[in-house]
Scaffold this motif. Structure first.
Motif, short mmCIF file in Angstrom:
data_model
loop_
_atom_site.label_atom_id
_atom_site.label_comp_id
_atom_site.label_asym_id
_atom_site.label_seq_id
_atom_site.Cartn_x
_atom_site.Cartn_y
_atom_site.Cartn_z
N SER A 195 -32.03 12.18 -16.95
CA SER A 195 -31.38 12.94 -15.89
C SER A 195 -30.19 12.15 -15.40
N VAL A 196 -29.63 12.60 -14.30
CA VAL A 196 -28.46 11.92 -13.75
C VAL A 196 -28.79 10.50 -13.33
N ASP A 197 -30.07 10.20 -13.05
CA ASP A 197 -30.47 8.88 -12.56
C ASP A 197 -31.40 8.14 -13.51
N LEU A 198 -31.56 8.61 -14.75
CA LEU A 198 -32.47 7.98 -15.69
C LEU A 198 -31.91 8.09 -17.11
N ASP A 199 -31.81 6.96 -17.79
CA ASP A 199 -31.25 6.92 -19.13
C ASP A 199 -32.17 6.10 -20.04
N TRP A 200 -32.78 6.76 -21.05
CA TRP A 200 -33.60 6.06 -22.04
C TRP A 200 -32.70 5.61 -23.19
N LYS A 201 -32.83 4.35 -23.62
CA LYS A 201 -32.03 3.85 -24.73
C LYS A 201 -32.94 3.13 -25.72
N LYS A 202 -32.80 3.46 -26.98
CA LYS A 202 -33.64 2.86 -28.00
C LYS A 202 -33.22 1.43 -28.32
N ASP A 203 -31.93 1.20 -28.50
CA ASP A 203 -31.43 -0.08 -29.00
C ASP A 203 -30.71 -0.88 -27.92
N PHE A 204 -30.80 -2.20 -28.04
CA PHE A 204 -30.08 -3.09 -27.13
C PHE A 204 -28.59 -3.05 -27.47
N TYR A 205 -27.78 -3.37 -26.47
CA TYR A 205 -26.34 -3.33 -26.64
C TYR A 205 -25.87 -4.43 -27.60
N GLN A 206 -24.93 -4.09 -28.47
CA GLN A 206 -24.38 -5.07 -29.39
C GLN A 206 -23.47 -6.05 -28.65
N GLY A 207 -23.25 -7.20 -29.26
CA GLY A 207 -22.42 -8.23 -28.62
C GLY A 207 -20.94 -8.04 -28.83
N THR A 208 -20.53 -6.95 -29.45
CA THR A 208 -19.12 -6.65 -29.67
C THR A 208 -18.49 -6.10 -28.40
N ASP A 209 -17.15 -6.00 -28.40
CA ASP A 209 -16.48 -5.40 -27.25
C ASP A 209 -16.93 -3.96 -27.02
N ALA A 210 -17.19 -3.26 -28.11
CA ALA A 210 -17.66 -1.88 -27.98
C ALA A 210 -19.04 -1.85 -27.31
N GLY A 211 -19.90 -2.80 -27.66
CA GLY A 211 -21.22 -2.86 -27.04
C GLY A 211 -21.15 -3.24 -25.57
N LYS A 212 -20.28 -4.18 -25.27
CA LYS A 212 -20.11 -4.59 -23.87
C LYS A 212 -19.56 -3.44 -23.03
N LYS A 213 -18.62 -2.71 -23.60
CA LYS A 213 -18.06 -1.57 -22.88
C LYS A 213 -19.12 -0.51 -22.63
N GLU A 214 -19.99 -0.30 -23.62
CA GLU A 214 -21.06 0.68 -23.46
C GLU A 214 -22.01 0.29 -22.33
N LEU A 215 -22.36 -0.97 -22.26
CA LEU A 215 -23.22 -1.47 -21.17
C LEU A 215 -22.54 -1.26 -19.82
#
Length: 434
Positions: free
Chosen positions: A34-54
């Motif tokens: 929902s607007v206040d809950l986000d399930w994520k399967k995988d941990f964020y990658q250490g790349t700039d793209a992963g950091k931006k996603e976090l």
């Protein structure tokens, strides 16, 4: 931490205390994103793209209503908790790494984000990460790569997804931030004025043939309002009794126990009231008002007829009041900054000046000055005040410094700007400390 109450109701547990069993129940119940809950399967990658996603996920929560990101639960591309997917910890990518990314990629930094690993009891050496994000009073929070501040995006939650705000929407968010700050100041004045009116009524009332309570001619008061308001049930007698008992326990954990209220528990609209020493009000939204007598005595040495105010006890009581205000705000689920206002009051029908004296054994005093006409105000971080006594002392130091400066004193006698209490200056007062 103030998080949507819906999360606790949906998960059956406060988000800050989730276990693997709670996550499994979420899967079994297919609790939706929902607007206040986000399930994520995988941990964020250490790349700039992963950091931006976090950074995008956390800032979007803060910019909307707050919430929680759970890493290690697969949504099965169905937008609900589908299966547990714990993973082995990534070397060098623990809590410190997460907080570093958030600090470097989000401007301004989102305050009070909770970062907590949850160990798997079923899968050895595997974990989940739970990120709890309170709603922010400093929104909008923008995401930009370090050193690239001119190319940023502002994200918000939109249902189960994240979207970018348009320029006009960003402008409105800034207007909302400034309006909220103005509203906080108005609310602080409202709480302080209502509290002083209640205190005055209690001390001067002659109802039912009572005599005015003039035993204590001088009082210090503290009003406090959290930036992110909480909520606490105080609509029934049972509610008020429970709130009073909880506050009495919290107030007894301060630097002194002087702020512990006395029964009976009194009724107020969306608040709990108490009279005596101290006298005050606990508001449903986490706001606070309390007043205590100060050591204002007649001067038997000087013949100018002016009273003496001893500042040592005043300083300690302000620390205890700050701690009590923060404890109540946190108990209601409030978060963010805590705005505070301290004032001195006289109830002996006198507007004469007083002599300010550092300690009871001191003979020297400052110039004769009246009580400050304007309250002292400051802002502190609610979470820091609750968890660190030094922060409470720093906040009290800021308040008492302004009050004493108006009365001709250069600085407090026992409090320091670094959060210290000078124990060698507490002769005769050490027994009052916890």
């Amino acid at each position: 931490m103030a998080l949507p109450a819906r999360l606790t109701a949906a998960l059956g547990q406060h988000p800050g205390h989730l276990t693997e069993d709670d996550l499994q129940r979420a899967v079994d119940s297919q609790i939706p994103e929902s607007v206040d809950l986000d399930w994520k399967k995988d941990f964020y990658q250490g790349t700039d793209a992963g950091k931006k996603e976090l950074a995008k996920d956390v800032s979007a929560m803060a910019n909307t209503a707050g919430g929680m990101v759970v890493i290690g639960v697969d949504d099965g591309k169905k937008d609900h908790a589908h299966a547990l997917a714990p993973f082995e910890p990534v070397p060098g990518h623990g809590e410190e790494w997460i907080r570093s990314v958030l600090a470097n990629w989000i401007q301004p930094v989102v305050p009070n984000v909770g970062v907590r690993p949850v160990k798997s009891a079923v899968h050895e050496d595997k974990i989940y990460w739970v990120l709890t994000v309170p709603p922010s009073t400093q929104a909008p929070h923008a995401v930009a790569a370090p050193g690239n501040d001119y190319h940023f995006r502002v994200y918000v939650r939109h249902g189960t997804t994240t979207r970018t705000l348009a320029e006009s929407e960003i402008t409105q968010r800034y207007r909302d931030r400034f309006q909220a700050a103005s509203d906080d100041v108005d609310r602080l004045h409202q709480v302080a004025d209502a509290g002083f009116g209640y205190l005055s009524g209690y001390l001067t009332s002659t109802a039912h043939g009572r005599s005015p309570k003039t035993t204590y001619p001088g009082w210090v008061s503290l009003a406090a309002v959290p930036a992110v308001r909480g909520t606490y049930p105080v609509t029934t007698r049972v509610d008020r009794e429970a709130a009073f008992d909880r506050f009495a326990k919290l107030a007894g954990e301060g630097v002194t126990t002087n702020v512990q209220p006395a029964r009976p528990v009194l009724v107020g609209r969306r608040q709990v009231r108490f009279e005596g020493v101290p006298t005050g009000q606990l508001h449903q939204d986490g706001s606070f008002y309390a007043a205590m007598p100060i050591n204002l005595q007649s001067d038997h040495i000087n013949d100018d007829g002016l009273k003496r105010l001893f500042q040592r006890g005043l300083e300690l009581d302000l620390v205890a009041l700050v701690q009590a205000a923060a404890a109540w705000a946190a108990e209601t689920g409030s978060a963010g900054d805590l705005m505070l206002s301290a004032a001195l009051h006289r109830f002996d029908d006198s507007e004469k000046a007083v002599h300010l004296i550092a300690a009871e054994h001191a003979f020297h005093h400052g110039p004769a000055m009246p009580f400050p006409a304007v309250p002292a105000q400051t802002t502190g971080d609610l979470s820091a005040i609750v968890t660190d006594q030094r922060e409470a002392v720093v906040v009290a130091w800021a308040l008492v410094s302004d009050l004493l400066a108006d009365m001709g004193a250069h600085e407090p006698h026992i409090l320091t700007s670094e959060g210290e209490i000078l124990m060698d200056r507490l002769e005769g007062f050490r027994h009052t400390l916890r």
